[in-house]
Write a protein that holds these residues in place. Structure first.
Motif, short mmCIF file in Angstrom:
data_model
loop_
_atom_site.label_atom_id
_atom_site.label_comp_id
_atom_site.label_asym_id
_atom_site.label_seq_id
_atom_site.Cartn_x
_atom_site.Cartn_y
_atom_site.Cartn_z
N PHE A 66 0.83 -1.20 0.00
CA PHE A 66 0.00 0.00 0.00
C PHE A 66 0.86 1.25 0.00
O PHE A 66 0.56 2.23 -0.68
CB PHE A 66 -0.93 -0.02 1.22
N TRP A 67 1.96 1.24 0.77
CA TRP A 67 2.89 2.37 0.76
C TRP A 67 3.45 2.60 -0.64
O TRP A 67 3.54 3.73 -1.12
CB TRP A 67 4.03 2.12 1.74
N ASP A 68 3.78 1.51 -1.31
CA ASP A 68 4.32 1.60 -2.67
C ASP A 68 3.28 2.21 -3.62
O ASP A 68 3.60 3.04 -4.46
CB ASP A 68 4.73 0.21 -3.15
N ILE A 186 7.58 -5.06 -8.07
CA ILE A 186 7.21 -3.69 -7.75
C ILE A 186 8.38 -3.02 -7.07
O ILE A 186 8.95 -3.55 -6.13
CB ILE A 186 6.00 -3.64 -6.81
N ARG A 187 8.72 -1.85 -7.53
CA ARG A 187 9.74 -1.06 -6.86
C ARG A 187 9.09 0.17 -6.25
O ARG A 187 7.96 0.50 -6.54
CB ARG A 187 10.83 -0.64 -7.86
N SER A 188 9.86 0.89 -5.43
CA SER A 188 9.28 1.98 -4.67
C SER A 188 8.86 3.15 -5.55
O SER A 188 8.17 4.04 -5.11
CB SER A 188 10.28 2.48 -3.62
N THR A 189 9.29 3.17 -6.82
CA THR A 189 8.87 4.23 -7.72
C THR A 189 7.45 4.01 -8.19
O THR A 189 6.85 4.89 -8.80
CB THR A 189 9.77 4.25 -8.97
N GLY A 190 6.89 2.83 -7.92
CA GLY A 190 5.55 2.52 -8.37
C GLY A 190 5.54 1.86 -9.74
O GLY A 190 4.50 1.49 -10.25
N ASP A 191 6.73 1.70 -10.35
CA ASP A 191 6.80 1.05 -11.65
C ASP A 191 6.49 -0.43 -11.52
O ASP A 191 6.86 -1.07 -10.54
CB ASP A 191 8.20 1.20 -12.25
#
Length: 212
Positions: A66-68, A186-191
């Motif tokens: 959810f944070w991502d 999933i990476r933290s950039t949302g990509d």
């Protein structure tokens, strides 16, 4: 010259507070919530990750996903603020409460906060007035409002996102249920990165990385 020095010090203080919160929230979001004991055995909760926001963020994998998602929508400060308030309620030492209340206010609520959350003037003012002698409940109203904002605006979109699909796929794999999906990372950039078109076994990798 004095004005330039003061500006430089203010910027350094803001950056220091921001970096401290970034590290603290990273650790908190990765750990079990202090407000709720989480059953580490496989339970039906895994099946209910999309039933409510409360259920989702009660589990580490749900908080990370959810944070991502919030980060991809440029509003991850909402969850960070909610988690900071949740942690704040666990303290009872007056000195610690005063220090942390000021830190939360400077980071998320004050007029020049680097990660300002969406709160009305009245709520901000009540918090500001309580900073001299804050109680463990001084952020409760603000926390509830931000939770409602996430629940009504972000959570429904999250349950339609690729991040949510990956989360469910990982939960299904943990329970040993067959799931015919391709791996998503999933990476933290949302990509969302699709692998090659060849059939591969299900994987789920959730990263929570903070960039300076």
């Amino acid at each position: 010259m004095n004005g330039l020095s003061k500006t430089s010090l203010d910027f350094q203080d803001t950056k220091r507070i921001h970096n401290a919160w970034k590290s603290r929230i990273h650790n908190f979001i990765q750990s079990p919530l202090l407000w709720r004991k989480i059953n580490r055995q496989e339970t039906n909760e895994t099946c209910l990750l999309g039933e409510s926001l409360e259920t989702l963020i009660s589990q580490k994998c749900g908080r990370i996903a959810f944070w991502d998602f919030l980060k991809s929508e440029f509003c991850e400060e909402n969850l960070d603020f909610w988690l900071a308030c949740q942690e704040f309620k666990t303290f009872d030492c007056p000195e610690e409460l005063t220090r942390r209340a000021a830190s939360i206010y400077d980071e998320f609520i004050g007029p020049e906060s680097p990660r300002e959350v969406n709160l009305d003037f009245y709520t901000r003012e009540i918090i500001r007035q309580s900073l001299q002698q804050p109680s463990p409940s001084c952020f409760v109203v603000a926390q509830r409002k931000i939770f409602s904002l996430m629940e009504n605006c972000s959570f429904s979109r999250f349950t339609q996102s690729e991040q949510y699909k990956v989360l469910l796929a990982a939960a299904a794999k943990q329970r040993g249920l067959p799931k015919h999906r391709k791996a998503l990372r999933i990476r933290s950039t949302g990509d969302v990165m699709q692998p090659d078109s060849k059939p591969i076994s299900l994987q789920c990798e959730l990263y929570l990385l903070h960039k300076d």
